[in-house]
Design an enzyme around this catalytic site. Structure first.
Site, mmCIF file in Angstrom:
data_model
loop_
_atom_site.group_PDB
_atom_site.id
_atom_site.type_symbol
_atom_site.label_atom_id
_atom_site.label_comp_id
_atom_site.label_asym_id
_atom_site.label_seq_id
_atom_site.Cartn_x
_atom_site.Cartn_y
_atom_site.Cartn_z
ATOM 1 N N LYS A 131 0.719 -1.154 0.075
ATOM 2 C CA LYS A 131 -0.028 -0.043 -0.036
ATOM 3 C C LYS A 131 0.871 1.081 0.192
ATOM 4 O O LYS A 131 1.683 1.519 0.917
ATOM 5 C CB LYS A 131 -1.066 0.115 1.169
ATOM 6 C CG LYS A 131 -1.815 1.173 1.098
ATOM 7 C CD LYS A 131 -2.744 1.497 2.497
ATOM 8 C CE LYS A 131 -2.390 2.820 3.153
ATOM 9 N NZ LYS A 131 -2.222 3.984 2.333
ATOM 10 N N CYS A 168 12.947 9.668 9.268
ATOM 11 C CA CYS A 168 12.837 8.900 10.518
ATOM 12 C C CYS A 168 13.840 8.967 11.286
ATOM 13 O O CYS A 168 14.038 9.067 12.511
ATOM 14 C CB CYS A 168 12.303 7.413 10.357
ATOM 15 S SG CYS A 168 13.681 6.463 9.165
ATOM 16 N N GLU A 223 8.111 14.127 17.961
ATOM 17 C CA GLU A 223 8.632 14.317 16.723
ATOM 18 C C GLU A 223 8.235 15.223 15.926
ATOM 19 O O GLU A 223 6.821 15.417 15.600
ATOM 20 C CB GLU A 223 8.463 12.800 16.005
ATOM 21 C CG GLU A 223 9.209 12.580 14.650
ATOM 22 C CD GLU A 223 8.955 11.333 13.991
ATOM 23 O OE1 GLU A 223 7.781 10.875 14.048
ATOM 24 O OE2 GLU A 223 9.849 10.748 13.392
ATOM 25 N N GLU A 246 8.530 -0.048 11.575
ATOM 26 C CA GLU A 246 9.618 0.824 11.515
ATOM 27 C C GLU A 246 8.975 2.138 11.630
ATOM 28 O O GLU A 246 8.413 2.726 10.907
ATOM 29 C CB GLU A 246 10.361 0.769 9.957
ATOM 30 C CG GLU A 246 11.115 -0.400 9.837
ATOM 31 C CD GLU A 246 12.352 -0.542 10.448
ATOM 32 O OE1 GLU A 246 12.868 0.194 11.111
ATOM 33 O OE2 GLU A 246 12.970 -1.705 10.628
HETATM 34 P P1 NAD Z 1 1.354 7.338 9.124
HETATM 35 O O1 NAD Z 1 1.722 6.440 10.173
HETATM 36 O O2 NAD Z 1 0.276 8.433 9.318
HETATM 37 O O3 NAD Z 1 1.153 6.652 7.530
HETATM 38 C C1 NAD Z 1 1.819 5.543 7.273
HETATM 39 C C2 NAD Z 1 1.080 4.643 6.397
HETATM 40 O O4 NAD Z 1 0.116 4.122 7.236
HETATM 41 C C3 NAD Z 1 0.248 5.371 5.456
HETATM 42 O O5 NAD Z 1 0.231 4.449 3.920
HETATM 43 C C4 NAD Z 1 -1.264 5.463 5.667
HETATM 44 O O6 NAD Z 1 -2.167 5.355 4.679
HETATM 45 C C5 NAD Z 1 -1.228 3.992 6.748
HETATM 46 N N1 NAD Z 1 -2.183 4.135 7.596
HETATM 47 C C6 NAD Z 1 -2.743 5.138 8.433
HETATM 48 N N2 NAD Z 1 -3.698 4.805 8.983
HETATM 49 C C7 NAD Z 1 -3.607 3.112 8.941
HETATM 50 C C8 NAD Z 1 -4.584 2.250 9.730
HETATM 51 N N3 NAD Z 1 -5.433 2.473 10.708
HETATM 52 N N4 NAD Z 1 -4.243 0.953 9.409
HETATM 53 C C9 NAD Z 1 -3.251 0.770 8.330
HETATM 54 N N5 NAD Z 1 -2.721 1.478 7.728
HETATM 55 C C10 NAD Z 1 -2.757 3.043 7.996
HETATM 56 O O7 NAD Z 1 2.748 7.926 8.701
HETATM 57 P P2 NAD Z 1 3.262 9.278 7.944
HETATM 58 O O8 NAD Z 1 2.521 10.510 8.809
HETATM 59 O O9 NAD Z 1 2.636 9.102 6.573
HETATM 60 O O10 NAD Z 1 5.037 9.094 8.079
HETATM 61 C C11 NAD Z 1 5.635 9.755 8.983
HETATM 62 C C12 NAD Z 1 6.148 8.817 10.093
HETATM 63 O O11 NAD Z 1 6.668 7.644 9.465
HETATM 64 C C13 NAD Z 1 6.957 9.319 11.127
HETATM 65 O O12 NAD Z 1 6.836 9.087 12.424
HETATM 66 C C14 NAD Z 1 8.367 8.725 10.632
HETATM 67 O O13 NAD Z 1 9.193 8.769 11.662
HETATM 68 C C15 NAD Z 1 7.990 7.289 10.155
HETATM 69 N N6 NAD Z 1 8.998 6.770 9.326
HETATM 70 C C16 NAD Z 1 9.683 5.570 9.701
HETATM 71 C C17 NAD Z 1 10.760 5.173 9.134
HETATM 72 C C18 NAD Z 1 11.665 4.045 9.654
HETATM 73 O O14 NAD Z 1 12.155 3.362 8.835
HETATM 74 N N7 NAD Z 1 11.649 3.848 10.880
HETATM 75 C C19 NAD Z 1 10.976 5.599 8.082
HETATM 76 C C20 NAD Z 1 10.091 6.756 7.365
HETATM 77 C C21 NAD Z 1 9.176 7.384 8.183
#
Ligand code: NAD
Length: 487
Positions: A173, A282, A379, A248
């Protein structure tokens, strides 16, 4: 307007609904996207399950799987510029970074292509003379992969690569915020010749698409990258299908600078650590922990570098900081800066959202010494650095570990024994010493605490997409003795 499709069971489809994607540099709609909901998700997971057990994929040798991965790697390399432009357009991440990163993504696929036929089972020295016992390593099953907007091709490669090497099938996704590069990548999967249903790529919103995918009864594992709050939803949903998860998540990573550090080098690494990708990383080194005696000197170098950063259009090769990916993200960063300043944090540079339609926010430094600033614990996922100072090494370590996250960390010192003590003492999945933000397909990556669990990169990541099956073979021709005694 550019139009994208989802990729399910080897076919390009329009999706159950459509939504529009916004160019973060201008705030204008630029592309039309397919929105998957429950029915598309169900079709994709069913296709992945058929491909896993019935299709030609199940009959390929590991070496043949590896060859397909090599083909995919070559296609990614050949199309890196086009994919980079799409990612830049859809997420605002600067072209300088996306073009370099996506060229490197090809190496991740190449690495896992080589791993495919090195995943071995084992023969057990069993304690019974008439038995041969092996462990087979089989694919874990259908994998759901959910990724955020930033670096989607990279964050999906560290999942798709090892999962394909292990023989899994998958539904990926893409984030609803900037899905263009992953939807375009689906065309390369198709061109590489992966059988229908092995890799399905769709996009949609979290509650309707992501949740339906994560809780689908045929999903065996959910590989998630995103925020901790979403991760909690994923884990709750895994109570339904009992899928395993790898998470992650975010970070509040410490960046420690001692008085003996090479300041020029440390300052460049700190700029890379917090302002590259407009801080939407991240591993952002978002807490500078600097030795008090050199705090002013180091901050003045950083301030000069922050002020010299070229902010501009993300598709311009000269731009160093582009817009944030969404209006929501811009609002979040501005509000958290305001709350932090309200709590007593002092602005060293930046802090003001510029006028205009794009979702820009300038490189910002907050001096938080002596202040319980929320910027030290929450964050941003934006270009905001919070600074505190220390007197002793013990104090530096205590400050570094004063977080519920534990993703990355940086230590700048010329003192070798001190560097070793800190490597052991810091509670984070990555410690960079005299460098920052270095990655490789060969090196595992992942967090402690609220930063999640599971590792991506390295050989072990491919093994994580397998499960073992224990095979018992009796080698004796004698009749089985007493059936009431377990042997
Ligand atoms: P998010 O958690 O809002 O969304 C991530 C994904 O999850 C999106 O595709 C979203 O549609 C999906 N999602 C949302 N609600 C969901 C649900 N209820 N069930 C299943 N999927 C769902 O994150 P974001 O705001 O898009 O990204 C930023 C975050 O990602 C930050 O916290 C960042 O640190 C983290 N991040 C971590 C890494 C790592 O490797 N550790 C890398 C990049 C980003």
């Amino acid at each position: 307007m550019q139009r994208f499709q989802s990729y399910i069971n080897g076919e390009f489809l329009d999706g159950e609904a459509r939504f529009q994607s916004i160019d973060p540099a201008t705030g204008d709609v630029w592309a039309d996207m397919p929105e998957a909901r429950e029915a598309d998700v169900d079709n994709a997971v069913n296709a992945a399950e058929r491909a896993l057990y019935e299709g030609p994929w199940a009959r390929l040798t590991a070496t043949q799987r590896g060859k397909l991965l090599y083909k995919l790697a070559d296609l990614v390399a050949a199309n890196a510029q086009k994919l980079a432009e799409l990612e830049t357009r859809d997420t605002g991440k600067i072209i300088r970074e996306t073009s370099a990163q996506i060229a490197y993504v090809a190496d991740y696929y190449r690495y896992y292509a080589g791993i495919a036929d090195k995943i071995e089972g084992s023969y057990l020295p069993i304690d019974k003379p008439d038995m041969d016992v092996w462990l087979r390593r089989e694919p874990i099953g259908v994998v759901a992969m959910v990724v955020p907007w930033n670096s989607q091709l990279f964050l999906s490669a560290v999942k798709i690569g090892p999962a394909l090497a292990a023989g899994c099938t998958m539904v990926v996704k893409a984030s609803e915020d900037g899905p263009a590069p992953l939807l375009e990548f689906a065309r390369l999967v198709h061109e590489a010749g992966f059988p229908a249903g092995v890799v399905n790529i769709l996009t949609g919103f979290g509650p309707s698409c992501g949740a339906a995918l994560a809780r689908h009864p045929k999903v065996a594992h959910v590989a998630f990258t995103g925020g901790p709050e979403t991760a909690r939803h994923i884990v709750r949903n895994s109570a339904e299908n009992l899928a395993s998860t790898s998470l992650e998540l975010g970070g509040k990573s410490p960046f420690i600078v001692f008085a003996d550090a090479d300041f020029e080098s440390a300052a460049n690494a700190q700029v890379a650590g917090i302002f590259a990708a407009t801080g939407q990383s991240c591993v952002a080194g978002s807490r500078l922990i600097v030795e008090r005696s050199v705090k002013d000197a180091f901050l003045s170098i950083l301030k000069r570098k922050a002020e010299a950063i070229r902010i501009g259009a993300p598709l311009d090769m000269a731009t160093e900081v582009g817009p944030l990916a969404t209006k929501r993200q811009q609002d979040h960063v501005a509000a958290l800066v305001e709350k932090s300043v309200g709590s007593g944090a002092r602005l060293v540079v930046g802090g003001e959202r510029p006028a205009g339609n794009g979702y820009y926010f300038p490189p910002t430094i907050l001096d938080c010494d002596g202040v319980a600033s929320p910027s030290l614990t929450e964050e941003f996922f934006g270009p905001v650095l919070s600074v505190v100072s220390f007197e002793t090494e013990a104090e530096a370590l205590k400050l570094a570990n004063d977080t519920r996250y534990g993703l990355a960390s940086g230590v700048f010192t010329q003192n070798l024994t001190r560097a070793h003590r800190l490597m052991k003492g810091i509670r984070a999945g990555v410690v960079w010493v005299n460098t920052y933000r270095a990655v490789s397909p060969i090196a595992p990556f992942g967090g402690f605490g609220l930063s999640g669990h599971g590792r991506e990169g390295g050989i072990a990541a491919a093994l994580d997409y397998t499960r073992t099956k224990t095979i018992w073979l009796r080698t004796s021709d004698d009749p089985i003795p007493d059936p009431f005694v377990m042997r």
